[in-house]
Design a protein around this motif. Sequence first.
Motif, short mmCIF file in Angstrom:
data_model
loop_
_atom_site.label_atom_id
_atom_site.label_comp_id
_atom_site.label_asym_id
_atom_site.label_seq_id
_atom_site.Cartn_x
_atom_site.Cartn_y
_atom_site.Cartn_z
N LEU A 1 7.30 -2.55 -3.25
CA LEU A 1 5.90 -2.41 -2.89
C LEU A 1 5.46 -0.95 -2.87
N VAL A 2 6.42 -0.04 -2.82
CA VAL A 2 6.12 1.39 -2.90
C VAL A 2 5.44 1.70 -4.24
N GLU A 3 5.86 1.00 -5.29
CA GLU A 3 5.25 1.15 -6.61
C GLU A 3 3.74 0.87 -6.54
N GLN B 1 1.87 0.92 -3.75
CA GLN B 1 1.27 1.93 -2.89
C GLN B 1 1.01 3.22 -3.68
N ASN B 2 1.96 3.64 -4.50
CA ASN B 2 1.78 4.83 -5.32
C ASN B 2 0.62 4.67 -6.30
N ASP C 1 10.88 -2.58 -0.75
CA ASP C 1 11.00 -1.37 -1.57
C ASP C 1 10.11 -1.36 -2.82
N THR D 1 -2.67 4.84 -4.39
CA THR D 1 -2.93 6.22 -4.00
C THR D 1 -3.46 7.02 -5.19
#
Length: 107
Positions: free
Chosen positions: A77-79, A81-82, A75, A85
């Motif tokens: 790792l979404v930070e 990824q954002n 979870d 991006t």
Amino acid sequence: MVNQPKHDVLQAISDPTRRSILKLLTEKELSIDEIAENFPISRTAVNKHLYFLSISGLVISQKIGRETRYRLNPDPLVEIQNWLTFLENYWEDKLSALKKFVEEDLK
């Protein structure tokens, strides 16, 4: 109760050993001994890396009997990824503007 400071996810994955530990944990839950046998460092050093990964939220530990098992928590790792991006969009915009500027200057 005093809350421990949460470490930055980017800081946590900046270390190659910690990244390797995370890779191992993508496949299955492991004990510290199972993790340590994959590295040329002491069990204590592996434990310190696991602690750092735990306080950054990337690893979850569970005590089963006398053994502590570790598993990946993807979870946070979404930070990352954002953030990537955002950077990708930022540089695409800048490069598009540069391309437009250069093409107009050539006319």
